[in-house]
Design a protein around this motif. Structure first.
Motif, PDB file in Angstrom:
ATOM      1  N   HIS A 127       3.802  -2.583  -4.538  1.00 46.72           N
ATOM      2  CA  HIS A 127       3.505  -3.127  -3.200  1.00 46.72           C
ATOM      3  C   HIS A 127       4.138  -2.215  -2.163  1.00 46.72           C
ATOM      4  O   HIS A 127       5.000  -1.393  -2.489  1.00 46.72           O
ATOM      5  CB  HIS A 127       4.019  -4.563  -3.037  1.00 46.72           C
TER       6      HIS A 127
ATOM      7  N   ASP B  26       5.582  -7.547   2.905  1.00 41.70           N
ATOM      8  CA  ASP B  26       5.135  -6.946   1.648  1.00 41.70           C
ATOM      9  C   ASP B  26       3.618  -7.023   1.548  1.00 41.70           C
ATOM     10  O   ASP B  26       3.032  -8.100   1.658  1.00 41.70           O
ATOM     11  CB  ASP B  26       5.749  -7.673   0.447  1.00 41.70           C
TER      12      ASP B  26
ATOM     13  N   HIS C 177       6.486  -2.269   1.075  1.00 41.54           N
ATOM     14  CA  HIS C 177       7.361  -3.022   1.988  1.00 41.54           C
ATOM     15  C   HIS C 177       7.343  -2.255   3.305  1.00 41.54           C
ATOM     16  O   HIS C 177       7.657  -1.068   3.358  1.00 41.54           O
ATOM     17  CB  HIS C 177       8.783  -3.107   1.423  1.00 41.54           C
TER      18      HIS C 177
ATOM     19  N   HIS D 135      14.367 -11.429   4.136  1.00 46.01           N
ATOM     20  CA  HIS D 135      13.402 -10.339   3.966  1.00 46.01           C
ATOM     21  C   HIS D 135      13.127  -9.679   5.323  1.00 46.01           C
ATOM     22  O   HIS D 135      12.632 -10.341   6.235  1.00 46.01           O
ATOM     23  CB  HIS D 135      12.121 -10.921   3.373  1.00 46.01           C
TER      24      HIS D 135
END
Ligand SMILES: [Zn+2]
Length: 286
Positions: A253, A178, A255, A174
């Motif tokens: 959400h 987030d 990012h 990742h």
């Protein structure tokens, strides 16, 4: 804020970029965390004018009359000794082992795990576009980059570096943070900058990339609405768009990713610990 251009006449791309390094006065420093996806904050001599890490120029900042190179460490970096080059000296520093958390998911619909060839081709085109933006080292001088504000307020639903495995197959770690802000929450520019890319991407959905100058680039993804255009100057706290769940997102959400010298780093290292620090009220930004 005052800035000092060391040279503005060079035209050769890399040399020009290196020469355009500026220094900031009274900048706050990011957290020094020498790990893959971290940041090395290295004090250099006050007469240093250029710094580089690998083939990338590195931002220099001044804090309390001392000068520092702020080096983004790629998530793929090997542990061990690395080298920062400046026009005055070389600095060895160590990158330590760091275990990011892992998440293993079993997904029965294989098409959700592996994109089809057409989707993959689209993704690769988009990744190429974004790579060009991340490699920018523009002379834009817009902000004390470490005085970022949170682009949206909310619970952190996934941290940087999380290693994900779908049906045992590793996926890229990742590359951002987030923030589970509600659908339609306003997304703010984390610092002054220029919008360098907007688009609707396969994984990232509706996305805005902002160049904050000196190799500092942020990306805001999965928006339900984009309120800025490429080339537009944005002020810290200005509205960029609204939180959504476009692209590959299971729920609304934001990012948020931060890149230094073309290395995506843990955004928590440059964001204030308290989400409300530096936030401007809606009234202030209208
Ligand atoms: Zn994310």
């Amino acid at each position: 804020m005052r800035l000092f251009f060391t040279n503005t006449s060079c035209t050769a791309l890399l040399f020009g970029a290196l020469s355009l390094l500026t220094t900031f006065s009274h900048a706050d420093l990011p957290q020094d965390s020498r790990r893959a996806g971290g940041i090395a904050v290295i004090e250099v001599s006050s007469d240093t004018t250029t710094a580089s890490f690998g083939d990338r120029p590195v931002v220099l900042v001044v804090e309390d009359h001392k000068k520092y190179a702020i080096v983004g460490l790629p998530i793929t970096i090997q542990t061990g000794v690395h080298l920062l080059n400046t026009d005055k000296a070389h600095f060895d520093f160590s990158v330590a082992e760091y275990a990011y958390p892992e998440q293993r998911l079993t997904i029965t619909d294989q098409s959700k795990v592996a994109p089809d060839p057409e989707q993959l081709a689209r993704y690769q085109r988009e990744a190429t576009e974004q790579a060009i933006v991340y490699k920018k080292f523009s002379a834009i001088q817009t902000t004390h980059f470490t005085k970022f504000i949170w682009p949206a307020l909310g619970k952190i639903s996934s941290t940087f570096g999380f290693k994900r495995f779908f049906n045992g197959e590793p996926r890229a770690p990742h590359a951002g943070l987030d923030i589970a802000a509600g659908f339609g929450t306003v997304v703010l520019a984390p610092a002054n900058g220029v919008v360098v890319q907007t688009g609707d991407y396969f994984f990232n959905g509706q996305t805005v990339m902002i160049d904050h100058g000196q190799g500092i680039v942020t990306m805001l993804c999965h928006l339900s609405r984009i309120d800025v255009k490429t080339g537009q100057t944005v002020k810290q706290g200005g509205v960029i768009g609204l939180v959504g769940k476009t692209g590959r997102a299971t729920g609304p959400h934001l990012h948020f990713s931060v890149s230094l010298n073309n290395a995506r780093v843990d955004p928590l290292l440059v964001l204030p610990k308290n989400q409300n620090d530096g936030q401007v009220t809606t009234k202030d930004i209208q």
